[in-house]
Design a protein around this motif. Structure first.
Motif, PDB file in Angstrom:
ATOM      1  N   ARG A 191      66.069 -18.070  63.529  1.00 21.07           N
ATOM      2  CA  ARG A 191      66.377 -18.923  64.686  1.00 21.07           C
ATOM      3  C   ARG A 191      65.094 -19.384  65.395  1.00 21.07           C
ATOM      4  N   TYR A 192      64.186 -18.454  65.710  1.00 21.78           N
ATOM      5  CA  TYR A 192      63.002 -18.934  66.450  1.00 21.78           C
ATOM      6  C   TYR A 192      62.131 -19.821  65.576  1.00 21.78           C
ATOM      7  N   LEU A 193      62.132 -19.553  64.253  1.00 25.95           N
ATOM      8  CA  LEU A 193      61.304 -20.385  63.372  1.00 25.95           C
ATOM      9  C   LEU A 193      61.751 -21.844  63.384  1.00 25.95           C
TER      10      LEU A 193
ATOM     11  N   THR B  35      62.527 -22.954  47.335  1.00 34.50           N
ATOM     12  CA  THR B  35      62.000 -22.417  46.073  1.00 34.50           C
ATOM     13  C   THR B  35      62.623 -21.045  45.826  1.00 34.50           C
ATOM     14  N   THR B  36      62.800 -20.737  44.546  1.00 33.04           N
ATOM     15  CA  THR B  36      63.219 -19.387  44.181  1.00 33.04           C
ATOM     16  C   THR B  36      62.894 -19.168  42.710  1.00 33.04           C
ATOM     17  N   SER B  37      63.144 -17.922  42.235  1.00 28.35           N
ATOM     18  CA  SER B  37      62.631 -17.552  40.914  1.00 28.35           C
ATOM     19  C   SER B  37      63.672 -17.546  39.806  1.00 28.35           C
ATOM     20  N   THR B  38      64.950 -17.566  40.117  1.00 18.34           N
ATOM     21  CA  THR B  38      65.949 -17.510  39.039  1.00 18.34           C
ATOM     22  C   THR B  38      67.100 -18.484  39.314  1.00 18.34           C
TER      23      THR B  38
ATOM     24  N   ASP C 203      61.699 -24.661  41.278  1.00 17.33           N
ATOM     25  CA  ASP C 203      60.872 -23.576  40.801  1.00 17.33           C
ATOM     26  C   ASP C 203      59.556 -23.538  41.596  1.00 17.33           C
ATOM     27  N   TYR C 204      58.896 -22.380  41.610  1.00 19.43           N
ATOM     28  CA  TYR C 204      57.596 -22.327  42.289  1.00 19.43           C
ATOM     29  C   TYR C 204      56.543 -23.145  41.526  1.00 19.43           C
ATOM     30  N   ARG C 205      56.705 -23.188  40.189  1.00 22.28           N
ATOM     31  CA  ARG C 205      55.698 -23.909  39.389  1.00 22.28           C
ATOM     32  C   ARG C 205      55.701 -25.391  39.768  1.00 22.28           C
TER      33      ARG C 205
ATOM     34  N   ASP D  34      56.687 -20.625  54.918  1.00 13.63           N
ATOM     35  CA  ASP D  34      56.093 -19.896  53.804  1.00 13.63           C
ATOM     36  C   ASP D  34      55.967 -18.420  54.171  1.00 13.63           C
ATOM     37  N   GLY D  35      56.818 -17.586  53.555  1.00  7.91           N
ATOM     38  CA  GLY D  35      56.723 -16.141  53.755  1.00  7.91           C
ATOM     39  C   GLY D  35      56.151 -15.457  52.517  1.00  7.91           C
ATOM     40  N   ILE D  36      55.624 -16.264  51.602  1.00  4.58           N
ATOM     41  CA  ILE D  36      55.084 -15.718  50.344  1.00  4.58           C
ATOM     42  C   ILE D  36      53.580 -15.453  50.468  1.00  4.58           C
TER      43      ILE D  36
HETATM   44  N1  LIG Z   1      56.772 -13.503  61.270  1.00  2.00           N
HETATM   45  C1  LIG Z   1      57.965 -13.023  61.532  1.00  2.00           C
HETATM   46  O1  LIG Z   1      58.398 -13.038  62.700  1.00  2.00           O
HETATM   47  C2  LIG Z   1      58.802 -12.472  60.426  1.00  2.00           C
HETATM   48  C3  LIG Z   1      59.989 -11.806  60.703  1.00  2.00           C
HETATM   49  C4  LIG Z   1      60.797 -11.394  59.626  1.00  2.00           C
HETATM   50  C5  LIG Z   1      60.396 -11.623  58.322  1.00  2.00           C
HETATM   51  N2  LIG Z   1      59.201 -12.235  58.094  1.00  2.00           N
HETATM   52  C6  LIG Z   1      58.748 -12.528  56.722  1.00  2.00           C
HETATM   53  O2  LIG Z   1      59.786 -13.215  56.059  1.00  2.00           O
HETATM   54  C7  LIG Z   1      59.589 -13.091  54.649  1.00  2.00           C
HETATM   55  C8  LIG Z   1      60.910 -12.763  54.012  1.00  2.00           C
HETATM   56  O3  LIG Z   1      61.274 -11.459  54.416  1.00  2.00           O
HETATM   57  P1  LIG Z   1      62.649 -10.817  53.967  1.00  2.00           P
HETATM   58  O4  LIG Z   1      62.685  -9.456  54.549  1.00  2.00           O
HETATM   59  O5  LIG Z   1      63.736 -11.794  54.241  1.00  2.00           O
HETATM   60  O6  LIG Z   1      62.451 -10.662  52.391  1.00  2.00           O
HETATM   61  P2  LIG Z   1      63.141 -11.487  51.204  1.00  2.00           P
HETATM   62  O7  LIG Z   1      62.844 -12.944  51.361  1.00  2.00           O
HETATM   63  O8  LIG Z   1      64.560 -11.093  51.079  1.00  2.00           O
HETATM   64  O9  LIG Z   1      62.379 -10.919  49.945  1.00  2.00           O
HETATM   65  C9  LIG Z   1      61.145 -11.429  49.563  1.00  2.00           C
HETATM   66  C10 LIG Z   1      61.300 -12.540  48.536  1.00  2.00           C
HETATM   67  O10 LIG Z   1      60.042 -13.156  48.376  1.00  2.00           O
HETATM   68  C11 LIG Z   1      59.954 -13.724  47.100  1.00  2.00           C
HETATM   69  N3  LIG Z   1      58.662 -13.389  46.497  1.00  2.00           N
HETATM   70  C12 LIG Z   1      57.782 -14.294  46.015  1.00  2.00           C
HETATM   71  N4  LIG Z   1      56.702 -13.704  45.540  1.00  2.00           N
HETATM   72  C13 LIG Z   1      56.885 -12.377  45.682  1.00  2.00           C
HETATM   73  C14 LIG Z   1      56.115 -11.248  45.327  1.00  2.00           C
HETATM   74  N5  LIG Z   1      54.914 -11.375  44.744  1.00  2.00           N
HETATM   75  N6  LIG Z   1      56.607 -10.024  45.604  1.00  2.00           N
HETATM   76  C15 LIG Z   1      57.813  -9.896  46.204  1.00  2.00           C
HETATM   77  N7  LIG Z   1      58.589 -10.936  46.555  1.00  2.00           N
HETATM   78  C16 LIG Z   1      58.143 -12.181  46.297  1.00  2.00           C
HETATM   79  C17 LIG Z   1      61.124 -13.176  46.293  1.00  2.00           C
HETATM   80  O11 LIG Z   1      62.095 -14.226  46.193  1.00  2.00           O
HETATM   81  P3  LIG Z   1      62.095 -15.192  44.901  1.00  2.00           P
HETATM   82  O12 LIG Z   1      62.399 -14.309  43.730  1.00  2.00           O
HETATM   83  O13 LIG Z   1      63.129 -16.184  45.219  1.00  2.00           O
HETATM   84  O14 LIG Z   1      60.722 -15.779  44.851  1.00  2.00           O
HETATM   85  C18 LIG Z   1      61.675 -12.053  47.132  1.00  2.00           C
HETATM   86  O15 LIG Z   1      63.052 -11.863  46.931  1.00  2.00           O
HETATM   87  C19 LIG Z   1      58.537 -12.007  54.469  1.00  2.00           C
HETATM   88  O16 LIG Z   1      57.306 -12.622  54.232  1.00  2.00           O
HETATM   89  C20 LIG Z   1      58.518 -11.333  55.820  1.00  2.00           C
HETATM   90  O17 LIG Z   1      57.306 -10.718  56.103  1.00  2.00           O
HETATM   91  C21 LIG Z   1      58.410 -12.653  59.117  1.00  2.00           C
END
Ligand SMILES: NC(=O)c1ccc[n+]([C@@H]2O[C@H](COP(=O)([O-])OP(=O)(O)OC[C@H]3O[C@@H](n4cnc5c(N)ncnc54)[C@H](OP(=O)(O)O)[C@@H]3O)[C@@H](O)[C@H]2O)c1
Length: 307
Positions: free
Chosen positions: A113-115, A155-158, A175-177, A197-199
Motif C-alpha cells: 500500500r505505501y509503495l 517478472t517471474t521465474s516460472t 521473464d527476467y531475461r 524492484d525487490g530483487i
Molecule cells: N522496504 C520495505 O518496506 C519492504 C517491506 C516488505 C518487503 N520488502 C521486500 O519485498 C521483497 C519481497 O519480499 P517477500 O517477503 O514478499 O518475498 P517474495 O517476493 O515472496 O519472495 C522473493 C521472491 O523473489 C524472487 N527472487 C528473484 N531472485 C531471487 C533470488 N536470487 N533469491 C530468492 N528469491 C529471488 C523470487 O520470485 P521469482 O521466482 O518470481 O523470481 C522469490 O519468490 C523483498 O525484497 C523484501 O525485502 C521490503
C-alpha cells in the motif's frame, strides 16, 4: 535456526506480551539471518510480523488490553510462542478476521500500500513494472496497482507463477531475461512510470533502463543480494531512485492504523486476495526460510505457532 526454550518475556513500560498464534515469514527475516541488516545475531529470535492475543500489559499500557487480539509488523522475535510488542505498534484485528490472515497480510499488505500510494502514487494509465510479481508483496501490489487504474508488467521465474500473477490481474508477465527491452517494447519505447524492484543486485541496472525519463526506480529489497555500488555512468536518463523502508513511511500511529484498515477493508470486501502458500509449525521455521530462498513459493508463508 533452532528451537530453544527461553525465559517468558516480561513487558517493560509501553509494551505488551502477546501469545502468538501465527507469525508471518518475510524476506526481511532472511536478511536478518544472513546479516545484510542487523537483527539476526546469534541468539536472536527471528521474525518481525505476527498475530495473537495480549496476555500481559506493561506499566502504563491501557491500549491494547489483556485478551485483545492484535497483529504487528515490527516486533523482533515473532517466531515464538510469546512476543514482546510495543503497544504503539499493536494493531487491533477485525472481529471477523482470523489471526492467521492478519499475520499473513499486515506486513506485505501495508508495504504494498505505501509503495503504490506514497513512494510513488500510481495514477490511472501508468505502466508499472513489478519484479517477483507472484511473491508475497508482488501479488498484493499487483492488485492494488490494478485497483488504481495502472497497467502491470510483472517478472517471474516460472509459467506456474506467471499464471497466478495473471489470475490476480497482472497484464503482462515476462521473464527476467531481457526484461528491460521487453518493457520498452511493451511501452512503445517510453518505459515504465515506476519500477518496484525487490530483487536488488541481479536486476537493479536493468530496472533503471526499463524506467521512463523522470520515472521512479523503487529499490525496496534485495532478494538476490544487496546493491553495493551505484555507477552513475549507467544512469542514461533522468530517473528518481529511492530505497524506501516502511518505518519511514509510518510516522504516526494514525497512519499505521489507517493503512492497516485499508488493507483489512480490501480483504473484507473481496478486492484484495491474500494467498497463503504454506503453513509451517514453529519447529520447521528453517524449512520456511529454505523454501522462500529457493524461489519455490508464491504469496505468503506463515508459521502457525499453535500447530
Ligand atoms: N522496504 C520495505 O518496506 C519492504 C517491506 C516488505 C518487503 N520488502 C521486500 O519485498 C521483497 C519481497 O519480499 P517477500 O517477503 O514478499 O518475498 P517474495 O517476493 O515472496 O519472495 C522473493 C521472491 O523473489 C524472487 N527472487 C528473484 N531472485 C531471487 C533470488 N536470487 N533469491 C530468492 N528469491 C529471488 C523470487 O520470485 P521469482 O521466482 O518470481 O523470481 C522469490 O519468490 C523483498 O525484497 C523484501 O525485502 C521490503
Amino acid at each position: 535456526m533452532t528451537v530453544a526454550d527461553l525465559p517468558e518475556p516480561r513487558p517493560a513500560a509501553g509494551q505488551v506480551v502477546v501469545r502468538v498464534s501465527a507469525a508471518g515469514v518475510n524476506f526481511r527475516d532472511v536478511y536478518h539471518r544472513e546479516g545484510t541488516v542487523p537483527g539476526g545475531e546469534v541468539g536472536a529470535v527471528l521474525g518481525v510480523e505476527g498475530a495473537g492475543t495480549v496476555v500481559e500489559a506493561g506499566p502504563g499500557v491501557e491500549d491494547p488490553r489483556v485478551g485483545e487480539r492484535v497483529c504487528w509488523w515490527r516486533a523482533a522475535g515473532s517466531y515464538a510462542e510469546q512476543a514482546l510488542v510495543d503497544a504503539a505498534m499493536a494493531i487491533p484485528i477485525p472481529d471477523d478476521m482470523s489471526d492467521e490472515l492478519a499475520a499473513a497480510s499486515i506486513l506485505q499488505g501495508t508495504t504494498a500500500r505505501y509503495l503504490c500510494t506514497d513512494t510513488y502514487s500510481v495514477r490511472r494509465g501508468d505502466t508499472v513494472l513489478i519484479h517477483a510479481v507472484a511473491g508475497g508483496v508482488g501479488l498484493l501490489l499487483t492488485q492494488m496497482v490494478k485497483a488504481r487504474g495502472g497497467r502491470v508488467i510483472g517478472t517471474t521465474s516460472t509459467p506456474e507463477k506467471a499464471a497466478i500473477a495473471r489470475s490476480l490481474g497482472a497484464d503482462e508477465v515476462i521473464d527476467y531475461r531481457g526484461f528491460a527491452d521487453r518493457v520498452l517494447e511493451l511501452t512503445e519505447g517510453v518505459g515504465a512510470a515506476v519500477a518496484y524492484d525487490g530483487i536488488g543486485q541481479a536486476t537493479f541496472y536493468d530496472s533503471l533502463a526499463a524506467v521512463r525519463t523522470r520515472g521512479t526506480m523503487v529499490l525496496y529489497g534485495w532478494a538476490s543480494g544487496p546493491v553495493t555500488s551505484l555507477d552513475i555512468r549507467r544512469f542514461t536518463r533522468s530517473v528518481f531512485v529511492t530505497r524506501p523502508g516502511m518505518i519511514d513511511y509510518t510516522p504516526t500511529r494514525a497512519i499505521l492504523l489507517e493503512r492497516a484498515d485499508a488493507v483489512f477493508h480490501g480483504i473484507a470486501e473481496g478486492s484484495l486476495s491474500v494467498r497463503v502458500f504454506a503453513r509451517y509449525p514453529l519447529e520447521e521455521a528453517a524449512r520456511a526460510h529454505r523454501d522462500l530462498q529457493s524461489r519455490a513459493t508464491t504469496g505468503k508463508l506463515v508459521i502457525d505457532v499453535g500447530l
